[in-house]
Enzyme design. Structure first.
Site, PDB file in Angstrom:
ATOM      1  N   LYS A 203       0.825  -1.216   0.000  1.00  0.00           N
ATOM      2  CA  LYS A 203       0.000   0.000   0.000  1.00  0.00           C
ATOM      3  C   LYS A 203       0.858   1.263   0.000  1.00  0.00           C
ATOM      4  O   LYS A 203       0.663   2.160  -0.814  1.00  0.00           O
ATOM      5  CB  LYS A 203      -0.920  -0.001   1.221  1.00  0.00           C
ATOM      6  CG  LYS A 203      -1.491   1.369   1.580  1.00  0.00           C
ATOM      7  CD  LYS A 203      -2.362   1.280   2.788  1.00  0.00           C
ATOM      8  CE  LYS A 203      -2.335   2.251   3.883  1.00  0.00           C
ATOM      9  NZ  LYS A 203      -1.551   3.367   4.088  1.00  0.00           N
ATOM     10  N   ASN A 204       1.804   1.336   0.942  1.00  0.00           N
ATOM     11  CA  ASN A 204       2.516   2.599   1.109  1.00  0.00           C
ATOM     12  C   ASN A 204       3.525   2.865  -0.011  1.00  0.00           C
ATOM     13  O   ASN A 204       4.001   3.991  -0.154  1.00  0.00           O
ATOM     14  CB  ASN A 204       3.145   2.686   2.496  1.00  0.00           C
ATOM     15  CG  ASN A 204       2.070   2.901   3.563  1.00  0.00           C
ATOM     16  OD1 ASN A 204       0.931   3.252   3.240  1.00  0.00           O
ATOM     17  ND2 ASN A 204       2.413   2.671   4.820  1.00  0.00           N
TER      18      ASN A 204
ATOM     19  N   CYS B 103      -5.698   8.370   8.640  1.00  0.00           N
ATOM     20  CA  CYS B 103      -5.692   8.104  10.076  1.00  0.00           C
ATOM     21  C   CYS B 103      -4.914   9.209  10.792  1.00  0.00           C
ATOM     22  O   CYS B 103      -3.853   9.607  10.343  1.00  0.00           O
ATOM     23  CB  CYS B 103      -4.997   6.768  10.364  1.00  0.00           C
ATOM     24  SG  CYS B 103      -5.738   5.373   9.522  1.00  0.00           S
TER      25      CYS B 103
ATOM     26  N   ARG C  54      -0.857  16.443  17.376  1.00  0.00           N
ATOM     27  CA  ARG C  54      -0.987  17.724  16.670  1.00  0.00           C
ATOM     28  C   ARG C  54      -1.426  17.467  15.237  1.00  0.00           C
ATOM     29  O   ARG C  54      -0.963  18.101  14.295  1.00  0.00           O
ATOM     30  CB  ARG C  54       0.361  18.449  16.691  1.00  0.00           C
ATOM     31  CG  ARG C  54       1.460  17.486  16.798  1.00  0.00           C
ATOM     32  CD  ARG C  54       2.860  17.952  16.917  1.00  0.00           C
ATOM     33  NE  ARG C  54       3.659  16.767  16.623  1.00  0.00           N
ATOM     34  CZ  ARG C  54       4.700  16.730  15.842  1.00  0.00           C
ATOM     35  NH1 ARG C  54       5.140  17.809  15.268  1.00  0.00           N
ATOM     36  NH2 ARG C  54       5.340  15.612  15.633  1.00  0.00           N
TER      37      ARG C  54
ATOM     38  N   ASP D 241       3.706   0.690  12.078  1.00  0.00           N
ATOM     39  CA  ASP D 241       2.474   0.168  11.483  1.00  0.00           C
ATOM     40  C   ASP D 241       2.192  -1.274  11.902  1.00  0.00           C
ATOM     41  O   ASP D 241       1.173  -1.847  11.509  1.00  0.00           O
ATOM     42  CB  ASP D 241       2.527   0.276   9.946  1.00  0.00           C
ATOM     43  CG  ASP D 241       2.495   1.726   9.493  1.00  0.00           C
ATOM     44  OD1 ASP D 241       2.177   2.606  10.309  1.00  0.00           O
ATOM     45  OD2 ASP D 241       2.804   1.986   8.306  1.00  0.00           O
TER      46      ASP D 241
ATOM     47  N   ARG E 121      -9.084   0.158   3.811  1.00  0.00           N
ATOM     48  CA  ARG E 121      -8.165   1.118   3.190  1.00  0.00           C
ATOM     49  C   ARG E 121      -6.835   0.460   2.872  1.00  0.00           C
ATOM     50  O   ARG E 121      -6.107   0.911   1.987  1.00  0.00           O
ATOM     51  CB  ARG E 121      -7.865   2.283   4.146  1.00  0.00           C
ATOM     52  CG  ARG E 121      -8.959   3.303   4.279  1.00  0.00           C
ATOM     53  CD  ARG E 121      -8.464   4.489   5.087  1.00  0.00           C
ATOM     54  NE  ARG E 121      -7.093   4.788   4.715  1.00  0.00           N
ATOM     55  CZ  ARG E 121      -6.135   5.175   5.545  1.00  0.00           C
ATOM     56  NH1 ARG E 121      -6.407   5.357   6.812  1.00  0.00           N
ATOM     57  NH2 ARG E 121      -4.919   5.395   5.125  1.00  0.00           N
TER      58      ARG E 121
HETATM   59  C1  EPZ Z   1       3.882   6.959   6.494  1.00  0.00           C
HETATM   60  O1  EPZ Z   1       3.187   8.096   7.011  1.00  0.00           O
HETATM   61  C2  EPZ Z   1       2.877   5.855   6.383  1.00  0.00           C
HETATM   62  N1  EPZ Z   1       1.804   6.290   5.497  1.00  0.00           N
HETATM   63  C3  EPZ Z   1       2.325   5.501   7.757  1.00  0.00           C
HETATM   64  O2  EPZ Z   1       1.534   4.340   7.593  1.00  0.00           O
HETATM   65  C4  EPZ Z   1       3.468   5.164   8.707  1.00  0.00           C
HETATM   66  O3  EPZ Z   1       2.966   5.010  10.005  1.00  0.00           O
HETATM   67  C5  EPZ Z   1       4.529   6.278   8.712  1.00  0.00           C
HETATM   68  O4  EPZ Z   1       4.951   6.559   7.356  1.00  0.00           O
HETATM   69  C6  EPZ Z   1       5.778   5.913   9.509  1.00  0.00           C
HETATM   70  O5  EPZ Z   1       6.334   4.719   9.004  1.00  0.00           O
HETATM   71  C7  EPZ Z   1       1.967   6.276   4.183  1.00  0.00           C
HETATM   72  O6  EPZ Z   1       2.990   5.872   3.661  1.00  0.00           O
HETATM   73  C8  EPZ Z   1       0.842   6.748   3.370  1.00  0.00           C
HETATM   74  P1  EPZ Z   1       6.127  10.168   8.598  1.00  0.00           P
HETATM   75  P2  EPZ Z   1       3.877   9.506   6.978  1.00  0.00           P
HETATM   76  O7  EPZ Z   1       6.192  11.424   7.847  1.00  0.00           O
HETATM   77  O8  EPZ Z   1       4.781   9.582   5.807  1.00  0.00           O
HETATM   78  C9  EPZ Z   1       6.302  13.447  12.108  1.00  0.00           C
HETATM   79  C10 EPZ Z   1      -0.369   3.009   7.713  1.00  0.00           C
HETATM   80  O9  EPZ Z   1      -0.986   2.534   8.690  1.00  0.00           O
HETATM   81  N2  EPZ Z   1       6.282  14.419  11.002  1.00  0.00           N
HETATM   82  O10 EPZ Z   1       7.245   9.182   8.444  1.00  0.00           O
HETATM   83  O11 EPZ Z   1       2.816  10.505   7.088  1.00  0.00           O
HETATM   84  C11 EPZ Z   1       4.993  12.731  12.281  1.00  0.00           C
HETATM   85  O12 EPZ Z   1       4.093  13.468  13.074  1.00  0.00           O
HETATM   86  C12 EPZ Z   1       0.115   4.426   7.765  1.00  0.00           C
HETATM   87  O13 EPZ Z   1      -0.161   2.392   6.669  1.00  0.00           O
HETATM   88  C13 EPZ Z   1       6.466  15.766  11.267  1.00  0.00           C
HETATM   89  O14 EPZ Z   1       6.614  16.174  12.421  1.00  0.00           O
HETATM   90  O15 EPZ Z   1       4.738   9.433   8.307  1.00  0.00           O
HETATM   91  C14 EPZ Z   1       5.443  11.426  12.894  1.00  0.00           C
HETATM   92  O16 EPZ Z   1       5.596  11.606  14.275  1.00  0.00           O
HETATM   93  C15 EPZ Z   1      -0.340   5.127   8.968  1.00  0.00           C
HETATM   94  N3  EPZ Z   1       6.489  16.635  10.216  1.00  0.00           N
HETATM   95  C16 EPZ Z   1       6.823  11.168  12.286  1.00  0.00           C
HETATM   96  O17 EPZ Z   1       7.252  12.443  11.787  1.00  0.00           O
HETATM   97  C17 EPZ Z   1       6.331  16.224   8.915  1.00  0.00           C
HETATM   98  O18 EPZ Z   1       6.379  17.077   8.016  1.00  0.00           O
HETATM   99  C18 EPZ Z   1       6.888  10.176  11.121  1.00  0.00           C
HETATM  100  O19 EPZ Z   1       5.936  10.527  10.138  1.00  0.00           O
HETATM  101  C19 EPZ Z   1       6.157  14.862   8.664  1.00  0.00           C
HETATM  102  C20 EPZ Z   1       6.115  13.962   9.716  1.00  0.00           C
END
Ligand code: EPZ
Length: 432
Positions: free
Chosen positions: A22-23, A117, A122, A309, A401
């Protein structure tokens, strides 16, 4: 209401085939926007997030042809529109990849803020994405509820971007933005997940020049054009891990096929600590659990650490493990919204901030529970499969999803699970 009704307590036996990731798919499909020609993309999972992205691409003017169940051909050569339709984009988190792809291709993008999700205290910030686009010469602002991004000189300029946190989405978005940018983009402190390597491989197979994906420094030499080609998406690490956790919780023996075992090592290590046996094969893993489950500690971290995840699914196993386990969420601020639902089934969990203390119980008891998000929904299904009695899981749209055919796949390995639609919803579905 549509629910899964599960009669638990049956061990899982047999073989299950894992779908495309998916991702990876939710980034690779928008990446087709950068390509001047036909992209044939194979091993696409049939899940609602993918359907939404394909609909968005079509609304933008892409020619999308379904070749078979898992293959599409996308031609974005004739797209002239960089404004993403509102209603569709708000339903998925990954709509942010449309910003990087459209900005890279047209020098401008108008995209509604991502949905999906929510497990950040924040919300789910995209400040690191915006920081990168800005460093590459774009002005990004939000007005009228829409993110507007415009490259000041008409196109993006390569530069070095240091990520303040390791972000999967920001890393992939800057790869998309840098592919057609002028000059070289360097992403420092990049994320290393398998889907990052997959996106780089896809873009490179279409003519991009991306080096270092899978390490924490990624170098993207901008090219003037990408042309079409054919690419097959990697298997889904988290779907595979979810079935590994399912058989760990229920007991039994499961051959999990069409996987890259290397991607599963961090998950295999933890379920082995809990007492399961894991045998690695070329493109499959065999998981067997016959004895008791024992406690362990798990901390989620960016890849190659234990994936966030998989945190709720492993929690389902720990609820049944002898002794006290400590689970620490190292990625998201708030990913324990499922705990109250587990408690309804008899689990003993205390949460303090990012740490959950799980006191194993001899068995869980079936209950009516509600999926609060995608992976937590999968974890409730696992808990239901292992529990005594009947579990009803509602809000299954979250689960669908990200899990292709979960009911059929589980039924095929001995689970007693079915979808039940109550008459009210069946009626409104016909009307609406
Ligand atoms: C991806 O989300 C995945 N989603 C998520 O999977 C997964 O949990 C996550 O990566 C971490 O592995 C997709 O690929 C669509 P991040 P993403 O940016 O890219 C913080 C699932 O269940 N952050 O790596 O949105 C954030 O708050 C989903 O399949 C900032 O602060 O995650 C988090 O604490 C859910 N500022 C951390 O970084 C930003 O600009 C990691 O988030 C971006 C992120």
């Amino acid at each position: 209401m549509t629910k899964y009704v599960i009669h638990g307590g049956k061990p899982l036996y047999g073989a299950v085939e894992i779908s495309g990731a998916k991702n990876a798919a939710v980034a690779i499909l928008p990446a087709a926007l950068l390509v001047n020609g036909v992209c044939r993309i194979e091993n696409i999972p049939q899940i609602s997030d993918v359907t939404l992205i394909l609909n968005i691409l079509q609304e933008l003017g892409a020619d999308v042809k379904t070749i078979n169940r898992t293959t599409v051909e996308i031609d974005c050569s004739h797209i002239r529109n960089a404004r993403v339709p509102d209603a569709l984009a708000r339903k998925i988190r990954a709509s942010y990849y449309l910003i990087g792809a459209l900005l890279g291709r047209f020098g401008s993008a108008e995209v509604p803020p991502p949905g999906g999700c929510d497990f950040g205290g924040r919300g789910r910030p995209i400040d690191q994405h915006i920081k990168g686009f800005t460093a590459m010469g774009a002005d990004v602002d939000v007005n009228g509820g829409i993110i507007h991004a415009v490259a000041r000189s008409g196109h993006l300029m390569g530069t070095t971007v240091y990520m303040d946190i390791v972000s999967v989405g920001a890393t992939m978005n800057l790869m998309l933005a840098g592919t057609l940018a002028e000059g070289t983009t360097i992403i420092e402190n990049a994320a290393k997940e398998p889907h990052i390597v997959d996106l780089a491989n896809f873009l490179n197979s279409m003519g991009a020049s991306i080096m270092g994906a899978g390490t924490d420094v990624i170098k993207i030499r901008g090219v003037s054009r990408l042309s079409g080609g054919s690419y097959s998406i990697i298997p889904d690490q988290i779907e595979a891990g979810t079935y590994m956790a399912a058989v760990t919780a229920t007991g039994g023996e499961l051959l999990i096929k069409n996987v890259i075992p290397k991607h599963l090592e961090c998950i295999a290590a933890k379920i082995a600590e809990m007492g399961a046996e894991v045998e690695e094969m070329d493109d499959a893993v065999l998981v067997r659990r016959t004895g008791k489950l024992t406690r362990t500690n798990v901390k989620t971290l960016p890849y190659p650490g234990f994936p966030t995840d998989m945190q709720p699914q492993v929690a389902a196993c720990l609820c049944l493990a002898e002794g006290t386990s400590v689970l620490t969420e190292g990625v998201w601020d708030n990913r324990y919204r499922y705990v109250d639902e587990f408690r309804r089934m008899g689990a003993q969990i205390q949460v303090d901030g990012k740490v959950a203390i799980i006191e194993g119980v001899p068995y869980l008891t079936g209950a009516s529970v509600e999926a609060p998000d995608l992976r937590a929904g999968a974890a409730l299904v696992i808990a239901g499969l292992a529990a005594h009695g009947t579990t009803e899981v509602s809000q299954i749209r979250f689960i669908e999803r990200g899990y292709e055919d979960i009911v059929r796949k589980l039924s095929g390995i001995g689970a007693d699970i079915r979808v039940v639609v109550t008459p009210d919803e069946a009626k409104s579905a016909q009307v609406g």
